[in-house]
Design a protein around this motif. Structure first.
Motif, mmCIF file in Angstrom:
data_model
loop_
_atom_site.group_PDB
_atom_site.id
_atom_site.type_symbol
_atom_site.label_atom_id
_atom_site.label_comp_id
_atom_site.label_asym_id
_atom_site.label_seq_id
_atom_site.Cartn_x
_atom_site.Cartn_y
_atom_site.Cartn_z
ATOM 1 N N LYS A 1 -22.442 15.761 3.629
ATOM 2 C CA LYS A 1 -21.918 15.410 1.712
ATOM 3 C C LYS A 1 -20.836 15.147 1.465
ATOM 4 O O LYS A 1 -20.482 14.079 0.686
ATOM 5 N N PHE A 2 -20.141 15.313 2.944
ATOM 6 C CA PHE A 2 -18.607 14.485 2.762
ATOM 7 C C PHE A 2 -18.271 13.143 3.570
ATOM 8 O O PHE A 2 -17.934 12.504 3.292
ATOM 9 N N TYR A 3 -19.304 12.876 4.129
ATOM 10 C CA TYR A 3 -19.635 11.729 4.909
ATOM 11 C C TYR A 3 -18.501 10.338 3.780
ATOM 12 O O TYR A 3 -18.240 9.632 4.245
ATOM 13 N N PRO A 4 -19.793 10.271 2.516
ATOM 14 C CA PRO A 4 -19.576 9.118 2.385
ATOM 15 C C PRO A 4 -17.958 9.193 1.360
ATOM 16 O O PRO A 4 -17.046 8.252 1.618
ATOM 17 N N LEU A 5 -17.585 10.845 1.539
ATOM 18 C CA LEU A 5 -15.910 10.191 0.831
ATOM 19 C C LEU A 5 -14.788 10.181 2.597
ATOM 20 O O LEU A 5 -13.815 9.985 1.520
ATOM 21 N N ARG A 6 -14.739 10.752 2.842
ATOM 22 C CA ARG A 6 -14.803 10.250 3.994
ATOM 23 C C ARG A 6 -15.085 7.997 4.850
ATOM 24 O O ARG A 6 -13.884 7.835 5.001
ATOM 25 N N PHE A 7 -15.761 8.146 4.906
ATOM 26 C CA PHE A 7 -15.716 6.875 4.976
ATOM 27 C C PHE A 7 -15.410 6.403 3.213
ATOM 28 O O PHE A 7 -14.530 4.928 3.771
ATOM 29 N N TRP A 8 -15.344 6.266 1.618
ATOM 30 C CA TRP A 8 -14.336 5.671 1.691
ATOM 31 C C TRP A 8 -13.397 5.667 1.574
ATOM 32 O O TRP A 8 -12.403 5.084 1.332
ATOM 33 N N LEU A 9 -12.523 7.627 1.874
ATOM 34 C CA LEU A 9 -11.421 7.861 1.873
ATOM 35 C C LEU A 9 -10.130 6.099 3.447
ATOM 36 O O LEU A 9 -9.195 5.845 2.752
ATOM 37 N N ILE A 10 -11.485 5.845 4.554
ATOM 38 C CA ILE A 10 -10.886 5.500 5.085
ATOM 39 C C ILE A 10 -10.733 3.578 4.264
ATOM 40 O O ILE A 10 -9.292 3.444 4.764
ATOM 41 N N VAL A 11 -11.606 3.783 4.213
ATOM 42 C CA VAL A 11 -11.548 2.408 3.758
ATOM 43 C C VAL A 11 -10.383 1.561 2.913
ATOM 44 O O VAL A 11 -9.929 1.034 2.660
ATOM 45 N N SER A 12 -10.888 3.102 1.761
ATOM 46 C CA SER A 12 -9.206 2.714 0.316
ATOM 47 C C SER A 12 -8.000 2.289 1.235
ATOM 48 O O SER A 12 -7.139 1.751 1.527
ATOM 49 N N ILE A 13 -7.800 3.887 2.395
ATOM 50 C CA ILE A 13 -6.107 4.136 2.559
ATOM 51 C C ILE A 13 -5.962 2.276 4.239
ATOM 52 O O ILE A 13 -5.188 1.475 4.531
ATOM 53 N N ALA A 14 -7.402 2.377 4.808
ATOM 54 C CA ALA A 14 -7.750 0.827 5.390
ATOM 55 C C ALA A 14 -6.961 -0.759 4.902
ATOM 56 O O ALA A 14 -6.655 -1.610 5.079
ATOM 57 N N PHE A 15 -7.527 -0.965 3.338
ATOM 58 C CA PHE A 15 -7.082 -1.865 2.784
ATOM 59 C C PHE A 15 -5.700 -1.410 2.083
ATOM 60 O O PHE A 15 -4.666 -2.623 1.936
ATOM 61 N N ILE A 16 -5.139 -0.815 1.225
ATOM 62 C CA ILE A 16 -3.994 -0.477 1.240
ATOM 63 C C ILE A 16 -3.477 -0.719 2.290
ATOM 64 O O ILE A 16 -1.670 -1.546 2.316
ATOM 65 N N TYR A 17 -3.046 -0.758 3.819
ATOM 66 C CA TYR A 17 -2.466 -0.996 4.969
ATOM 67 C C TYR A 17 -2.190 -1.978 5.142
ATOM 68 O O TYR A 17 -1.832 -2.518 5.586
ATOM 69 N N ALA A 18 -3.671 -2.595 5.173
ATOM 70 C CA ALA A 18 -4.093 -3.947 5.178
ATOM 71 C C ALA A 18 -3.225 -4.770 4.788
ATOM 72 O O ALA A 18 -2.333 -6.397 4.434
ATOM 73 N N PHE A 19 -3.855 -4.609 2.665
ATOM 74 C CA PHE A 19 -2.331 -5.602 2.144
ATOM 75 C C PHE A 19 -1.041 -5.575 2.041
ATOM 76 O O PHE A 19 -0.321 -6.166 1.662
ATOM 77 N N ASN A 20 -0.174 -4.479 2.273
ATOM 78 C CA ASN A 20 0.669 -4.075 2.344
ATOM 79 C C ASN A 20 1.192 -4.872 4.253
ATOM 80 O O ASN A 20 2.636 -5.624 3.915
ATOM 81 N N LEU A 21 0.183 -5.178 5.125
ATOM 82 C CA LEU A 21 0.437 -5.689 6.301
ATOM 83 C C LEU A 21 1.204 -7.404 5.411
ATOM 84 O O LEU A 21 1.689 -7.927 6.088
#
Length: 165
Positions: A30-50
């Motif tokens: 049940k937590f797979y979507p939560l994990r996936f979207w957390l990874i995606v959101s952190i990756a986009f924030i990190y990428a935009f910062n870079l």
């Protein structure tokens, strides 16, 4: 001549193999979507910062002008690379497009990039680590851990219609 009588009847064979393969009662993570979207959101924030502040990040990592120029270009490229990989992962996740291969490859790429960055990008900072560097390293380890659990639970991924929930 001896008649070849089967050792097991058709009903007995069906009863024996009934639980093999995918079952209707398969436990869903049940937590797979939560994990996936957390990874995606952190990756986009990190990428935009870079992408938008590579020079500031590079100047925090080194004091030498040549090294700052090299790191600025590298960090800018890394930002685009992270956006591309995250977009591919999101497409694969939402459209069931080789999701297991894509997530596993992202886990491998992320692990190799972390080790590479540890010895090349953060090399000058390791001797005197700052709080920000420690936080970034812990965040990256946390993301790798989330990716590991995502790879581990790929067989329990929700159905395509439930992946946005």
């Amino acid at each position: 001549m001896k008649e070849n009588k089967p050792l097991v009847s058709a009903q007995e064979l069906n009863a024996l193999i009934e639980g093999w393969g995918e079952t209707a009662n398969q436990q869903i993570d049940k937590f797979y979507p939560l994990r996936f979207w957390l990874i995606v959101s952190i990756a986009f924030i990190y990428a935009f910062n870079l992408l938008f502040a590579p020079n500031e990040i590079a100047s925090r990592l080194s004091n030498e002008p040549l090294e700052i120029a090299r790191l600025t270009n590298f960090l800018y490229f890394r930002g685009w690379f992270i956006i591309l990989v995250t977009a591919i992962a999101t497409y694969a996740y939402l459209n069931n497009w080789y999701i297991s291969i894509v997530i596993f490859c992202i886990f491998l790429i992320s692990s190799v990039n972390f080790i590479f960055d540890f010895f090349t990008v953060y090399n000058g900072q390791i001797g005197t680590p700052t709080t920000l560097l420690t936080a970034i390293l812990l965040l990256r380890i946390f993301i790798l851990l989330l990716l590991f659990f995502s790879v581990k639970n790929l067989s329990k991924i929700p159905e395509k219609k439930d992946r946005m929930n």
